[in-house]
Scaffold this motif. Sequence first.
Motif, mmCIF file in Angstrom:
data_model
loop_
_atom_site.group_PDB
_atom_site.id
_atom_site.type_symbol
_atom_site.label_atom_id
_atom_site.label_comp_id
_atom_site.label_asym_id
_atom_site.label_seq_id
_atom_site.Cartn_x
_atom_site.Cartn_y
_atom_site.Cartn_z
ATOM 1 N N LYS A 1 28.953 74.212 101.266
ATOM 2 C CA LYS A 1 28.294 75.291 100.526
ATOM 3 C C LYS A 1 28.687 75.368 99.052
ATOM 4 C CE LYS A 1 27.662 78.137 104.653
ATOM 5 N NZ LYS A 1 27.918 79.445 105.295
ATOM 6 N N SER A 2 29.580 74.496 98.599
ATOM 7 C CA SER A 2 30.024 74.631 97.207
ATOM 8 C C SER A 2 30.198 73.294 96.500
ATOM 9 C CB SER A 2 31.346 75.403 97.149
ATOM 10 O OG SER A 2 32.332 74.763 97.936
ATOM 11 N N TYR B 1 26.527 76.166 87.774
ATOM 12 C CA TYR B 1 27.524 75.308 88.423
ATOM 13 C C TYR B 1 27.868 74.143 87.500
ATOM 14 C CZ TYR B 1 23.100 72.967 89.547
ATOM 15 O OH TYR B 1 21.855 72.390 89.466
ATOM 16 N N THR C 1 30.787 74.412 92.341
ATOM 17 C CA THR C 1 30.742 75.777 91.834
ATOM 18 C C THR C 1 32.127 76.278 91.436
ATOM 19 O OG1 THR C 1 31.109 76.729 94.017
ATOM 20 C CG2 THR C 1 28.818 76.275 93.404
ATOM 21 N N GLU D 1 33.417 78.737 92.835
ATOM 22 C CA GLU D 1 34.048 79.048 94.124
ATOM 23 C C GLU D 1 34.778 77.828 94.676
ATOM 24 O OE1 GLU D 1 31.265 82.033 93.113
ATOM 25 O OE2 GLU D 1 30.946 79.868 93.287
ATOM 26 N N PHE D 2 34.219 76.648 94.466
ATOM 27 C CA PHE D 2 34.876 75.411 94.895
ATOM 28 C C PHE D 2 36.200 75.238 94.161
ATOM 29 C CE2 PHE D 2 35.599 70.805 94.458
ATOM 30 C CZ PHE D 2 35.565 70.409 95.784
#
Length: 296
Positions: free
Chosen positions: A24-25, A49, A101, A103-104
């Motif tokens: 998801k990332s 991103y 991203t 988040e990653f």
Amino acid sequence: MHTLSSTQQIPVHAFEPDEAVGNKSFTIAQSEGGLVYEPNLLTPHRKAYYLMVFLKHNRGRHWVDMVPYDHEDNIFYFTTPHQILIKEEPSPTWGSHLTFTDEFLALQQNAALRELPLIQNPYNGHQLRLSAADVAVVEELLAKIQAEYTRPGEWQHQMLSAYLTVLLTYLSRLYTEQFTAAEPSDDKLLLKTYQAHIEEYYRELHEVGAYAGRLHISAGHLSEVVKAQSGKPAIKHIHERLVLEARRLLFHTQQSVKEIAFDLGFSDASYFNRFFKRETGVAPAEYRTSIRKMYQ
């Protein structure tokens, strides 16, 4: 080259997870001469991103924040979130691209990646030239990442992070070799924090004191540290960010000068005109005319 109409906002392309592998990332994809026509890439846009592209072979041109990049063989291109990008035309491509991203990068095993020069990008660069030896290393690492990416399992995230760390660390070494200005010192935490706050609030906050308040320090102390660490007054950082965004909008959109002024938090369009001319030497309308003539 396409521009946006006065009623169009610059779109932000969200990260698109690869549902087939469940990540998801982070994504990786390869192209062996493919020609994918994506109209949304041919108009000004931002990406929410990070994008890393290894071009083994391609011809064409793309733009990052008003700067054109002619495509060459064996080049590694990279951009960070929210820059304005545009591709001039679709063309056959051989190579690979990675997306990931914030988040990653926030995952514990990836935290060190945030500090790499390629991610920090202190010189605002967007391409690295690779020697034959560099190409061999990069292709090998990309192949390992691709293999791990298509092999979900309990160790996938750790393996992807490990290979990506090696790749981005290797490219960061090339970054520091190819961008030869003096390395930023480690003593710039406050400067980085100040710049990060400007990036988030430049449309709303135009005074150093407002940022000092958010950082819970005095405006005098903030000004002193920023001037010592960057060589520029603290207010100059705010002004440069406003000018950069104004230039982006003047170049890529048909918004009126008044609309751009209000978008950037100026309540008086005439003041914005004076501000822009003071900072750049030309009025906004003159800048728009001259910069578009230059790249027609």
